[in-house]
Design an enzyme around this catalytic site. Structure first.
Site, short mmCIF file in Angstrom:
data_model
loop_
_atom_site.label_atom_id
_atom_site.label_comp_id
_atom_site.label_asym_id
_atom_site.label_seq_id
_atom_site.Cartn_x
_atom_site.Cartn_y
_atom_site.Cartn_z
N SER A 112 159.75 22.38 102.70
CA SER A 112 160.86 22.95 103.45
C SER A 112 162.15 22.38 102.92
O SER A 112 162.18 21.28 102.35
CB SER A 112 160.71 22.60 104.92
OG SER A 112 161.94 22.81 105.60
N TYR A 135 158.71 17.65 112.68
CA TYR A 135 158.60 18.68 111.64
C TYR A 135 159.07 18.14 110.29
O TYR A 135 158.36 18.24 109.28
CB TYR A 135 159.44 19.89 112.05
CG TYR A 135 159.40 21.02 111.05
CD1 TYR A 135 158.32 21.90 111.02
CD2 TYR A 135 160.43 21.21 110.13
CE1 TYR A 135 158.27 22.94 110.10
CE2 TYR A 135 160.39 22.24 109.20
CZ TYR A 135 159.31 23.10 109.20
OH TYR A 135 159.25 24.12 108.29
#
Ligand code: ZN
Length: 699
Positions: A573, A586
């Site tokens: 990400s 996350y």
């Protein structure tokens, strides 16, 4: 076998295809009736025709024959799949003594009524030379059961009676058309025609009569066989006892090794798809010493040879006590198979100027286990698999009648290297990832769905996995309707080791192994650190980080047993380089996954396994159809923390990147393709897909 003719259905076809006229509408109807029974025809086998008329531009009615076109299957045929040809002209061709294959195709093509039609069947002239309005031709299993015997002709006469004309084996094409027409002329009132080691022709003035005669003769053959041998002639098989154990062994140990050997066998490595088959009859045959030997005889009908090759590769039983020894024996066996194929080519080629095809098998019979069908892609492997299921069934049943008798090698060779048969395989340029097999986790989500579709469209067979069966099914349906290579869905929970191992075994059973694994399954939780519960923290790390590890570990085990390298693409990400507030679990899980990827790149390079990372910025949906689960979960909170609504948030992300672009799931899919195609010698790299974010630029 029962007739499935229905007046209502026939009328329906006449209404549906009204503009094509009743002759074609009913021709389509009974062609589909025949095509939908696998023990009559399979995969483009068999063909049908109707003689009717066509009107030319001058308003004149001319005699026409409509014959099944190549590229169409009988079970799904439509009127355009039955090209019309000038019948009077075709009939005249009987006067010609010799006609080369190329000239025959040319003569037929130049007398089509529509130049855009597909090539009519290679058996067109045989249909044209028969006088009847409707003609039906199948490669019925039970007819082959009778004819693929030394006493083939006697069997047919005894079973079907003297009112059947028997045509000796002649290779399909012009010569067969002439021979069949001569046999027919000597017995013009025959009920039908059996072509030895090939199939059955019936005919009649109406679609129904020709079709029902076909069913009647097949039934007569079945009844005779049953009376003669006391065993059933009805076809259609069920999985054998111990099916699960066979599949486990095939998947966990045997398939990847065989697939690896095939890929590396030729000078230029090439990936193949393997399709494991094990019906009751296949199990009987591979378990029994005598029957196992029978598998080594040729295909049922000569046209199978282009899909199955003349012989299977016979592999000894897997030896759990000495897997390395078994592997060596298999390797030697494959060398021997290839040498034998080259010798077969040289022996039968004669002085013709032919280019030898690859020397690899299309069927692998493993003693005590089952049969792997081999194909350049999943479709080809599946066709070879269907053919071998029928072949083994017929061969096993034939034992009750007498020794199975295949066509001679020269006859098979002539069909294998016949330009008209090879044309069926198509010469189109293969898609880039043809023969490759990919597994994608989190396939039900927006990015997963786009990645699955892109890989399938690029030719890879895809195993799509997700913990949610519903979204997974939707992804599989979308990928398969997009028209690429085959995609299967396997429910898999990346947090459960057993579930992941089972998912990888499913990949090996469906396609023989894997070449690409995309680590993509993920969840998110937006929460300030002081409010984040340990349970939520663990949950996110469990899916995003442990899930990546467990999937990667399984991938590496499989890649190593194949020995043909591999590719892993890690969906990390933009967060890895530029984390955002209130996103601790996350961001940490993604940074961990990213680090795992870098480490794996170093550790796995000696095995030819590449590991690369993709760092996308926020993806909201796949084409607006599949909403990102991640953003459904955290979007509202992320938006609120910025004082925006969800749409405003999407706009916010667009405006914050240098290129001012909205990042789509398809952008991420293209990045996966770049690595999957091995366009550059790259491993351990990070490819941002974020429109340009200076803070997130890898350093
Ligand atoms: Zn045929």
């Amino acid at each position: 076998m029962r007739s499935r003719w229905s007046d209502d259905e026939a009328r329906e076809f006449c209404t549906r295809f009204e503009q094509w006229g009743e002759d074609l509408a009913l021709r389509v109807y009974t062609s589909r009736l025949i095509g939908s029974v696998p023990s009559l025809v399979m995969h483009g086998g068999g063909n049908t025709s109707v003689k009717s008329t066509a009107r030319n531009l001058f308003g004149e009615e001319v005699e026409a024959i409509y014959v099944k076109g190549s590229g169409w299957n009988l079970d799904t045929i439509e009127p355009p799949g039955l090209p019309g040809i000038d019948l009077a002209y075709l009939r005249r061709l009987r006067e010609i003594e010799r006609l080369s294959d190329e000239e025959m195709v040319n003569q037929v093509r130049t007398h089509l009524f529509d130049a855009a039609s597909p090539n009519p069947s290679v058996e067109t002239l045989l249909h044209a030379f028969l006088p009847h309005k409707f003609v039906d031709h199948s490669h019925a299993d039970v007819i082959l059961l009778l004819t693929n015997q030394e006493s083939g002709e006697a069997n047919v006469r005894e079973a079907l009676g003297d009112s059947i004309a028997v045509v000796p084996y002649v290779m399909p094409g012009f010569d067969l058309s002439r021979v069949a027409a001569e046999v027919f002329d000597q017995q013009p009132d025959c009920e039908g025609m059996v072509l030895l080691q090939h199939g059955l022709f019936t005919f009649g003035p109406t679609a129904r009569e020709s079709y029902e005669k076909h069913i009647e003769l097949v039934t007569r053959a079945e009844t005779w066989f049953e009376r003669r041998t006391g065993s059933t002639a009805s076809f259609g098989s069920s999985p054998p006892a111990g099916d699960r154990e066979r599949r486990e062994l095939a998947a966990s140990t045997v398939a990847p090794v065989l697939r690896g050997l095939l890929s590396r066998a030729e000078e230029k490595p090439r990936r193949w798809v393997l399709d494991f088959r094990c019906t009751q009859e296949i199990a009987d045959a591979v378990d029994d010493e005598v029957l196992f030997g029978v598998l080594d005889s040729g295909p049922l009908t000569p046209d199978h040879v282009i899909r199955t090759k003349e012989k299977p590769w016979m592999v000894p039983a897997f030896d759990a006590g000495d897997p390395a020894g078994w592997r060596r024996a298999a390797e030697e066996g494959l060398d021997e198979y290839r040498r034998a194929y080259v010798a077969y080519f040289e022996e039968h080629c004669g002085d013709r100027n032919l280019e030898r095809l690859d020397s690899l098998p299309r069927l692998i019979a493993v003693r005590g286990l089952g049969i792997f069908a081999v194909g350049a892609n999943a479709g080809a492997a599946s066709i070879a698999g269907d053919l071998v299921e029928h072949t083994v069934e017929v061969k096993c049943r034939a034992q009750a009648l007498g020794p199975y008798c295949a066509l001679g090698q020269q006859d098979l060779f002539d069909v294998e290297y016949w330009s008209l048969e090879q044309a069926k395989l198509g010469r189109a340029r293969a898609p880039r990832l043809q023969g490759s097999v990919a597994l994608v986790t989190g396939a039900g989500g927006a990015i997963g769905s786009a990645v699955v579709r892109a890989l399938a469209l690029d030719g890879a067979a895809v195993v799509a996995t997700d913990v949610d069966p519903e979204s997974l099914a939707a992804t599989v349906a979308r990928a398969n309707s997009a028209g690429g290579a085959r995609c299967v869905g396997v429910p898999m929970d990346v947090t459960d080791e057993a579930s992941v191992a089972a998912g990888f075994r499913a990949a090996a059973v469906h396609f023989g192994g894997l070449d690409l694994v995309v680590l993509n399954a993920g969840i998110a939780r937006s929460c300030p650190i002081d409010e984040l519960s340990l349970a939520d923290w663990n949950r996110v790390l469990d899916v995003n980080l442990n899930g990546y590890f467990v999937t990667l570990r399984e991938a590496v085990r499989l890649f190593k047993s194949q020995g043909t390298g591999g590719n892993v693409v890690v969906n990390a990400s933009k967060n890895v380089f530029a984390p955002g507030a209130e996103f601790a679990a996350y961001s940490v899980s993604k940074a961990g996954g990213h680090q795992l990827g870098r480490l794996a790149a170093i550790e796995l390079a000696p095995y030819g396994i590449r590991v690369n990372m993709i760092n996308p910025d926020a993806i909201f949906s796949d084409r607006g159809e599949v909403a990102s689960g991640l953003w459904k979960d955290v979007g509202t909170e992320r938006a609120r923390s910025r004082g925006l609504d969800l749409e405003g948030l999407e706009e916010y992300y667009r405006n914050r990147n240098l290129l001012k672009v909205k990042i789509s799931a398809e952008d991420v899919a293209r990045a996966v393709l770049f690595f999957a195609r091995e366009e550059t010698p790259t491993t351990g790299a990070t490819l941002p897909v974020d429109g340009g974010l200076p803070a997130a630029m890898p350093r």
